[in-house]
Design an enzyme around this catalytic site. Structure first.
Site, PDB file in Angstrom:
ATOM      1  N   SER A 243       0.857  -1.182   0.000  1.00  0.00           N
ATOM      2  CA  SER A 243       0.000   0.000   0.000  1.00  0.00           C
ATOM      3  C   SER A 243       0.896   1.236   0.000  1.00  0.00           C
ATOM      4  O   SER A 243       1.713   1.392  -0.906  1.00  0.00           O
ATOM      5  CB  SER A 243      -0.954  -0.040   1.206  1.00  0.00           C
ATOM      6  OG  SER A 243      -1.865   1.037   1.152  1.00  0.00           O
TER       7      SER A 243
ATOM      8  N   HIS B 212      -2.500  -0.900  -3.475  1.00  0.00           N
ATOM      9  CA  HIS B 212      -3.650  -0.006  -3.325  1.00  0.00           C
ATOM     10  C   HIS B 212      -3.425   1.255  -4.157  1.00  0.00           C
ATOM     11  O   HIS B 212      -2.444   1.968  -3.963  1.00  0.00           O
ATOM     12  CB  HIS B 212      -3.853   0.364  -1.853  1.00  0.00           C
ATOM     13  CG  HIS B 212      -4.090  -0.825  -0.988  1.00  0.00           C
ATOM     14  ND1 HIS B 212      -3.806  -0.842   0.352  1.00  0.00           N
ATOM     15  CD2 HIS B 212      -4.578  -2.060  -1.278  1.00  0.00           C
ATOM     16  CE1 HIS B 212      -4.124  -2.025   0.862  1.00  0.00           C
ATOM     17  NE2 HIS B 212      -4.583  -2.778  -0.113  1.00  0.00           N
TER      18      HIS B 212
ATOM     19  N   ASP C  93      -4.375  -4.738   5.777  1.00  0.00           N
ATOM     20  CA  ASP C  93      -4.617  -5.627   4.642  1.00  0.00           C
ATOM     21  C   ASP C  93      -3.479  -6.642   4.521  1.00  0.00           C
ATOM     22  O   ASP C  93      -2.307  -6.297   4.653  1.00  0.00           O
ATOM     23  CB  ASP C  93      -4.739  -4.813   3.349  1.00  0.00           C
ATOM     24  CG  ASP C  93      -5.207  -5.659   2.180  1.00  0.00           C
ATOM     25  OD1 ASP C  93      -5.977  -6.616   2.421  1.00  0.00           O
ATOM     26  OD2 ASP C  93      -4.820  -5.366   1.041  1.00  0.00           O
TER      27      ASP C  93
END
EC number: 3.1.1.61
Length: 198
Positions: A18, A45, A138
């Site tokens: 991310s 992401h 995540d």
């Protein structure tokens, strides 16, 4: 599946990242070399409001082929498949990708957790997953699923990660086989996938 998959201990590598992840992916992919014998699936992401240039950026920094993943595409060794912005990326036991727009998981879509869970279900002990820099959690649920199915979990060292949230959450599951500085992860992956155990 094919003999290629039965003769190697590992069949796929999946990566989740991310914040700070583009630099992390460059560092990882640029060190994997041109002849990686397995495919690499990536969840990074990204802002779904903009067309991503990530495949082009990464293509300039690695000898592997890099592309946006397509629905119903069959994965091939030596190719990096990037989840498109705003879509979850899953893989089936036949090596065919699926893209879905189901609800975000932990507020993100694509979700590393969903990718890792599909990898765990489809590949079991022949899966390697990597959690790189990022905020949030995540990947943590997914690494636990991979470990439960006998796969191998590599996590970027939270102490040296640009953003420690995702690596810390993954380490906290107790599922990590390796916790490594970013620049050492590629060598670990190559060492695993090139092991010629029968």
């Amino acid at each position: 599946m094919s003999e290629q998959h039965t003769s190697r201990p590992y069949a796929v590598v999946a990566v989740a990242s991310s914040a700070g992840g583009i630099q992390g992916l460059v560092a990882l992919l640029s060190r994997l070399g041109p002849d990686l014998p397995v495919p690499v699936l990536v969840v990074q992401h990204l802002d779904p409001r903009h067309r991503t240039l990530l495949p082009e950026v990464l293509s300039r920094r690695t000898e592997l082929a890099v592309k946006l993943a397509e629905d119903q595409e069959r994965i091939e060794p030596g190719t990096v498949y990037i989840a498109p912005p705003g879509l979850h990326l899953l893989v089936g036991p036949d090596g065919v990708l699926a893209l879905t727009s189901t609800d975000p998981v932990h507020f993100v879509r694509p979700s590393g957790d969903l990718l890792f869970e599909s990898v765990a279900e489809s590949y079991g002990s022949r899966a390697i997953v990597c959690v790189l820099t990022g905020t949030g959690v995540d990947g943590a649920t997914g690494v636990a699923a991979v470990k439960h199915r006998g796969g191998t979990v590599i996590v970027e060292d939270p102490e040296t990660a640009q953003f420690a949230g995702m690596p810390q959450a993954a380490v906290a599951t107790g599922a990590a086989d390796f916790v490594l500085r970013l620049e050492k992860i590629a060598a670990a992956v190559r060492g695993l996938v090139e092991d010629k155990r029968q």
